[in-house]
Design an enzyme around this catalytic site. Structure first.
Site, PDB file in Angstrom:
ATOM      1  N   GLN A 134       0.872  -1.171   0.000  1.00 14.11           N
ATOM      2  CA  GLN A 134       0.000   0.000   0.000  1.00 14.11           C
ATOM      3  C   GLN A 134       0.903   1.213   0.000  1.00 14.11           C
ATOM      4  O   GLN A 134       1.467   1.581   1.030  1.00 14.11           O
ATOM      5  CB  GLN A 134      -0.931  -0.005   1.220  1.00 14.11           C
ATOM      6  CG  GLN A 134      -1.792   1.247   1.378  1.00 14.11           C
ATOM      7  CD  GLN A 134      -2.703   1.485   0.176  1.00 14.11           C
ATOM      8  OE1 GLN A 134      -3.193   0.539  -0.426  1.00 14.11           O
ATOM      9  NE2 GLN A 134      -2.928   2.735  -0.162  1.00 14.11           N
ATOM     10  N   GLN A 136       0.249   4.544  -1.197  1.00 18.25           N
ATOM     11  CA  GLN A 136      -0.276   5.894  -0.979  1.00 18.25           C
ATOM     12  C   GLN A 136      -0.142   6.271   0.494  1.00 18.25           C
ATOM     13  O   GLN A 136      -0.456   5.454   1.361  1.00 18.25           O
ATOM     14  CB  GLN A 136      -1.753   5.945  -1.388  1.00 18.25           C
ATOM     15  CG  GLN A 136      -2.346   7.358  -1.326  1.00 18.25           C
ATOM     16  CD  GLN A 136      -3.749   7.432  -1.885  1.00 18.25           C
ATOM     17  OE1 GLN A 136      -3.953   7.382  -3.077  1.00 18.25           O
ATOM     18  NE2 GLN A 136      -4.731   7.535  -1.002  1.00 18.25           N
ATOM     19  N   TYR A 251      -7.682   0.487   4.265  1.00 20.54           N
ATOM     20  CA  TYR A 251      -8.630   1.377   3.590  1.00 20.54           C
ATOM     21  C   TYR A 251      -9.819   0.595   3.043  1.00 20.54           C
ATOM     22  O   TYR A 251      -9.780  -0.634   2.942  1.00 20.54           O
ATOM     23  CB  TYR A 251      -7.934   2.133   2.453  1.00 20.54           C
ATOM     24  CG  TYR A 251      -6.746   2.938   2.920  1.00 20.54           C
ATOM     25  CD1 TYR A 251      -6.925   4.083   3.687  1.00 20.54           C
ATOM     26  CD2 TYR A 251      -5.442   2.534   2.636  1.00 20.54           C
ATOM     27  CE1 TYR A 251      -5.846   4.819   4.144  1.00 20.54           C
ATOM     28  CE2 TYR A 251      -4.356   3.259   3.094  1.00 20.54           C
ATOM     29  CZ  TYR A 251      -4.555   4.401   3.853  1.00 20.54           C
ATOM     30  OH  TYR A 251      -3.490   5.121   4.313  1.00 20.54           O
ATOM     31  N   GLY A 252     -10.862   1.329   2.666  1.00 18.16           N
ATOM     32  CA  GLY A 252     -12.014   0.683   2.050  1.00 18.16           C
ATOM     33  C   GLY A 252     -11.658   0.132   0.690  1.00 18.16           C
ATOM     34  O   GLY A 252     -12.095  -0.954   0.298  1.00 18.16           O
ATOM     35  N   GLY A 253     -10.856   0.885  -0.054  1.00 16.58           N
ATOM     36  CA  GLY A 253     -10.397   0.456  -1.364  1.00 16.58           C
ATOM     37  C   GLY A 253      -9.182   1.250  -1.758  1.00 16.58           C
ATOM     38  O   GLY A 253      -8.875   2.292  -1.168  1.00 16.58           O
ATOM     39  N   MET A 254      -8.463   0.748  -2.763  1.00 20.25           N
ATOM     40  CA  MET A 254      -7.316   1.470  -3.305  1.00 20.25           C
ATOM     41  C   MET A 254      -7.325   1.304  -4.809  1.00 20.25           C
ATOM     42  O   MET A 254      -7.394   0.190  -5.321  1.00 20.25           O
ATOM     43  CB  MET A 254      -6.007   0.938  -2.713  1.00 20.25           C
ATOM     44  CG  MET A 254      -4.781   1.685  -3.208  1.00 20.25           C
ATOM     45  SD  MET A 254      -4.832   3.452  -2.767  1.00 20.25           S
ATOM     46  CE  MET A 254      -3.800   4.161  -4.049  1.00 20.25           C
ATOM     47  N   GLU A 255      -7.216   2.428  -5.504  1.00 15.41           N
ATOM     48  CA  GLU A 255      -7.500   2.494  -6.930  1.00 15.41           C
ATOM     49  C   GLU A 255      -6.314   2.143  -7.810  1.00 15.41           C
ATOM     50  O   GLU A 255      -6.144   2.713  -8.898  1.00 15.41           O
ATOM     51  CB  GLU A 255      -7.985   3.904  -7.275  1.00 15.41           C
ATOM     52  CG  GLU A 255      -6.966   5.027  -7.079  1.00 15.41           C
ATOM     53  CD  GLU A 255      -6.926   5.635  -5.684  1.00 15.41           C
ATOM     54  OE1 GLU A 255      -6.326   6.706  -5.524  1.00 15.41           O
ATOM     55  OE2 GLU A 255      -7.497   5.030  -4.761  1.00 15.41           O
ATOM     56  N   HIS A 279     -16.507   4.107  -6.497  1.00 14.35           N
ATOM     57  CA  HIS A 279     -15.497   5.110  -6.164  1.00 14.35           C
ATOM     58  C   HIS A 279     -14.167   4.772  -6.837  1.00 14.35           C
ATOM     59  O   HIS A 279     -13.532   5.638  -7.468  1.00 14.35           O
ATOM     60  CB  HIS A 279     -15.321   5.183  -4.648  1.00 14.35           C
ATOM     61  CG  HIS A 279     -14.380   6.259  -4.199  1.00 14.35           C
ATOM     62  ND1 HIS A 279     -14.771   7.552  -3.955  1.00 14.35           N
ATOM     63  CD2 HIS A 279     -13.035   6.230  -3.965  1.00 14.35           C
ATOM     64  CE1 HIS A 279     -13.726   8.283  -3.589  1.00 14.35           C
ATOM     65  NE2 HIS A 279     -12.658   7.490  -3.593  1.00 14.35           N
ATOM     66  N   GLU A 280     -13.735   3.506  -6.704  1.00 13.91           N
ATOM     67  CA  GLU A 280     -12.435   3.135  -7.252  1.00 13.91           C
ATOM     68  C   GLU A 280     -12.450   3.145  -8.783  1.00 13.91           C
ATOM     69  O   GLU A 280     -11.453   3.491  -9.415  1.00 13.91           O
ATOM     70  CB  GLU A 280     -11.999   1.762  -6.720  1.00 13.91           C
ATOM     71  CG  GLU A 280     -11.988   1.626  -5.196  1.00 13.91           C
ATOM     72  CD  GLU A 280     -11.259   2.757  -4.478  1.00 13.91           C
ATOM     73  OE1 GLU A 280     -10.342   3.360  -5.065  1.00 13.91           O
ATOM     74  OE2 GLU A 280     -11.610   3.048  -3.317  1.00 13.91           O
ATOM     75  N   HIS A 283     -11.864   6.593  -9.949  1.00  6.44           N
ATOM     76  CA  HIS A 283     -10.461   7.006  -9.890  1.00  6.44           C
ATOM     77  C   HIS A 283      -9.715   6.709 -11.192  1.00  6.44           C
ATOM     78  O   HIS A 283      -8.652   7.294 -11.440  1.00  6.44           O
ATOM     79  CB  HIS A 283      -9.750   6.294  -8.735  1.00  6.44           C
ATOM     80  CG  HIS A 283      -9.742   7.060  -7.465  1.00  6.44           C
ATOM     81  ND1 HIS A 283      -9.262   8.349  -7.379  1.00  6.44           N
ATOM     82  CD2 HIS A 283     -10.130   6.723  -6.195  1.00  6.44           C
ATOM     83  CE1 HIS A 283      -9.360   8.774  -6.118  1.00  6.44           C
ATOM     84  NE2 HIS A 283      -9.888   7.807  -5.392  1.00  6.44           N
ATOM     85  N   GLU A 302      -9.670  13.295  -4.887  1.00  7.27           N
ATOM     86  CA  GLU A 302     -10.780  12.700  -4.141  1.00  7.27           C
ATOM     87  C   GLU A 302     -12.100  13.453  -4.288  1.00  7.27           C
ATOM     88  O   GLU A 302     -13.165  12.837  -4.334  1.00  7.27           O
ATOM     89  CB  GLU A 302     -10.405  12.567  -2.659  1.00  7.27           C
ATOM     90  CG  GLU A 302      -9.224  11.643  -2.415  1.00  7.27           C
ATOM     91  CD  GLU A 302      -9.458  10.218  -2.906  1.00  7.27           C
ATOM     92  OE1 GLU A 302     -10.604   9.863  -3.221  1.00  7.27           O
ATOM     93  OE2 GLU A 302      -8.477   9.449  -2.957  1.00  7.27           O
ATOM     94  N   ASP A 359      -0.015  11.100   5.946  1.00  8.27           N
ATOM     95  CA  ASP A 359      -0.838  10.123   6.677  1.00  8.27           C
ATOM     96  C   ASP A 359      -1.517  10.754   7.886  1.00  8.27           C
ATOM     97  O   ASP A 359      -2.622  10.355   8.262  1.00  8.27           O
ATOM     98  CB  ASP A 359       0.010   8.932   7.140  1.00  8.27           C
ATOM     99  CG  ASP A 359       0.336   7.979   6.004  1.00  8.27           C
ATOM    100  OD1 ASP A 359      -0.312   8.080   4.946  1.00  8.27           O
ATOM    101  OD2 ASP A 359       1.241   7.139   6.173  1.00  8.27           O
ATOM    102  N   TYR A 367     -12.195  14.622   0.429  1.00  6.75           N
ATOM    103  CA  TYR A 367     -13.287  13.934  -0.250  1.00  6.75           C
ATOM    104  C   TYR A 367     -14.570  14.768  -0.208  1.00  6.75           C
ATOM    105  O   TYR A 367     -15.161  15.089  -1.247  1.00  6.75           O
ATOM    106  CB  TYR A 367     -13.573  12.577   0.419  1.00  6.75           C
ATOM    107  CG  TYR A 367     -12.464  11.562   0.385  1.00  6.75           C
ATOM    108  CD1 TYR A 367     -12.569  10.415  -0.397  1.00  6.75           C
ATOM    109  CD2 TYR A 367     -11.309  11.712   1.156  1.00  6.75           C
ATOM    110  CE1 TYR A 367     -11.569   9.450  -0.419  1.00  6.75           C
ATOM    111  CE2 TYR A 367     -10.307  10.762   1.139  1.00  6.75           C
ATOM    112  CZ  TYR A 367     -10.448   9.628   0.350  1.00  6.75           C
ATOM    113  OH  TYR A 367      -9.448   8.692   0.337  1.00  6.75           O
ATOM    114  N   LYS A 549     -11.061   3.592   8.929  1.00 11.70           N
ATOM    115  CA  LYS A 549     -12.358   4.225   9.124  1.00 11.70           C
ATOM    116  C   LYS A 549     -13.076   3.672  10.344  1.00 11.70           C
ATOM    117  O   LYS A 549     -13.861   4.383  10.991  1.00 11.70           O
ATOM    118  CB  LYS A 549     -13.209   4.011   7.870  1.00 11.70           C
ATOM    119  CG  LYS A 549     -14.575   4.670   7.906  1.00 11.70           C
ATOM    120  CD  LYS A 549     -15.324   4.431   6.612  1.00 11.70           C
ATOM    121  CE  LYS A 549     -16.671   5.157   6.605  1.00 11.70           C
ATOM    122  NZ  LYS A 549     -17.401   4.947   5.326  1.00 11.70           N
TER     123      LYS A 549
END
Length: 599
Positions: A134, A136, A251-255, A279-280, A283, A302, A359, A367, A549
């Site tokens: 990961q 980002q 995270y919920g998702g990563m694009e 969402h992804e 992106h 975002e 971070d 967002y 989250k």
């Protein structure tokens, strides 16, 4: 005008830019390290160029060459989250427009923050180890030396599953027990979007959906992708795979291009998985195709992505659904501003990140404050169809480029040149450079929210004698989205009495709900009400998955419950080694646990 600089990087995109990256990785699960060789094709942007600086963090550097010739290098002192600059002196001088291929042989640290290593016991199958990355926002530098900035390049020749198109596999000629997997990414992308997964992977067999741990069919994925194309233009990334990662994914998702990462907390989340995928997918245009030039302009990624995500929702579910989600996002923004403090400059839409780890300021502000600005402009400039025309034009014009807020704003004024009188009246300073909530609150439609508002007010105003009037029928007709809204409304108010949350459990049985969005809000409501029986459930959710989250607010709420403060700290220390490095670092700050000593 002064050149744009990136306060989060040692490298300078005004002097040179990486145009292509060729990467060979050898993954060693025993030592939890990656031995790598990276070849960076660098374009020079100034005359008399002879010194190149790359971003690194906790890397061992063994050898550097430039166009095949040995090059001198020096690894500078560690400077906090930014790591150490790798200064490379070329054995020759270059002029503007020339290219150089710089090769670096290196090894990662077992504690690299971009990488999480899982033992077989930590995986669903219990047989094979697992690794995922990961990067980002600024963690790529712990996986390879690079210009760790949001400026695009192409790459190829990588091992394992990547954010790229599969390009074959073959036995390793030097080790028959290993397999070499090749990938190529012909579309320019940035360092934070490089993704790596190594482990026992299972495919669902669906064209657009590849999942790990649990296979899931998302029937609307292809529909959402086609809808996004109709709104934003052609999808340029070739394939679209979805990878459901282990529970520790933060995270919920990563694009990542071609390979979206998703949290497994979504698998029991009703329609929440579809929302994340929307969402992804978005992106693919806003973020991956057009990227913020530095992390101070993160809202460009975002805010536009949330706007496009909700336009996809509008096409599939209707305008009232978009309005409902926008209203929920406004409340999330309110909570984030409250958490930071309304005068905290990190709630600016465009914050200064000088000496600030990106971070540490990660939140829903870019967002939802970004979306609110775009929605506000939509209302001023002619409605969703008109403004979506601008968003599409913006993504096509700036495709494969990294942009600043000024460039975005300049193009907005160019595109709507016949409405300059309207644009000149916008409080741009209030929206972009002032902390706290936006200067204008959009008036969202409340049709789908009215039932949630009414029920929340009933609970807020109820006396103990009124509690018998609540029943299971109160929520029978509410969707999961509406239940989330109902609980979110209550979280914005003063804590409910214990008698109220106990009665709520009796009639609604929220403890049995598997939807993570509902469960987290419910447990937070209980902990804030000082209901002791909820504390073990809250800590269980905080540790059995690592999505920031959920994990951060649950730990914070238990920590703020004085009687259980030590329990929260103790449990965190017990689980810290199994957490993703980003999660562990941020929770340790929330709980005031020293990251170095553990106390």
């Amino acid at each position: 005008m002064a050149p744009v600089t990136d306060p989060c990087s040692f490298s300078s995109f005004s002097k040179c830019l990486t145009r292509h990256l060729n990467l060979i990785l050898r993954v060693d699960f025993d030592s939890r390290t990656i031995r790598g060789k990276v070849a960076l094709t660098v374009e020079v942007l100034e005359d008399k160029f002879s010194v190149l600086t790359l971003d690194t963090k906790d890397l061992k550097i063994f050898k550097v060459s430039a166009n095949g010739q040995a090059a001198k290098f020096e690894l500078g002192a560690q400077q906090g989250y930014k790591g150490s600059p790798l200064e490379i002196t070329l054995p020759f001088e270059l002029s503007r427009g020339q290219n150089v291929i710089v090769e670096v042989e290196y090894e990662t640290s077992p504690s690299a923050s971009a990488l999480q290593w899982l033992s077989p016991a930590q995986t669903a199958g219990k047989k094979h180890p697992y690794l995922f990355s990961q990067c980002q926002a600024t963690h790529c530098r712990t996986m390879l030396p690079c210009q760790d900035i949001p400026v695009g390049f192409t790459y190829m020749k990588l091992i394992a599953v990547m954010s790229a198109v599969r390009d074959g596999q073959e036995p390793d000629p030097s080790d028959s027990s290993r397999v070499i997997y090749r990938f190529r990414q012909p579309v320019p992308m940035t360092s934070y979007l490089i993704a790596l997964v190594v482990g026992a992977l299972e495919s669902s067999g669906f064209t657009l959906c590849v999942c790990v741990c649990v296979c899931v069919c998302v029937s609307q994925t292809e529909t959402m992708l086609k809808t996004a194309e109709s709104l934003s233009g052609p999808y340029v990334w070739g394939q679209y795979d979805l990878l459901v990662l282990p529970p520790s994914f933060p995270y919920g998702g990563m694009e990542n291009p071609c390979l979206t990462f998703a949290t497994p907390t979504l698998l029991a989340g009703d329609r929440s998985l579809s929302n994340v995928i929307a969402h992804e997918i978005s992106h693919s245009w806003t973020g991956n195709l057009v990227t913020n030039k530095t992390w101070e302009h993160f809202w460009l990624n975002e805010g536009h992505t949330v706007y496009l995500e909700r336009m996809i929702g509008r096409a599939l579910e209707g305008e009232q659904f978009r309005q409902f989600k926008a209203r929920g996002g406004w409340k999330e923004l309110q909570e984030a501003v409250h958490q930071f403090g309304e005068n905290n400059v990190l709630t600016n839409l465009v914050p200064s990140l000088k000496d600030v780890d990106p971070d540490d300021c990660f939140s829903c502000v870019p967002y939802e404050k970004g979306f609110a600005l775009l929605y506000y402009l939509e209302e001023l400039l002619g409605g969703p169809e008109v403004f979506m025309g601008f968003v599409k034009s913006y993504t096509q014009l700036f495709a494969y480029r990294s942009v600043t807020t000024k460039e975005w704003k300049d193009y907005l004024f160019t595109y709507f040149k016949d409405k300059l009188d309207i644009l000149n009246k916008v409080d741009w300073n209030g929206w972009m450079y002032t902390p706290g909530m936006p200067p204008v609150k959009p008036q969202y439609d409340t049709t789908l929210a009215d039932a949630c508002i009414a029920l929340a007010q009933r609970w807020q105003n109820a006396k103990d004698a009124d509690l018998s009037g609540f029943s299971e029928a109160d929520i029978k007709q509410l969707s999961s989205h509406q239940l989330i809204e109902f609980l979110a409304l209550l979280l914005l108010e003063d804590p409910l009495p214990q008698s109220h949350v106990k009665r709520m459990q009796e009639v609604y049985n929220f403890n049995s709900v598997k939807n993570s969005e509902i469960r987290c809000r419910w447990l937070r409501l209980c902990v804030k009400a000082k209901w002791e029986e909820a504390v073990p459930l809250a800590l269980k959710m905080a540790t059995e998955q690592g999505r920031l989250k959920f994990t951060r607010p649950l730990f914070r709420d238990v920590y703020n419950f004085d009687k259980f403060r030590d329990v929260a700290v103790k449990l965190f220390k017990e689980h810290r080694d199994a957490m993703h490095p980003v999660t562990a670092t941020l929770v340790s700050k929330d709980l005031k646990v020293d990251q170095r000593t553990g106390f």
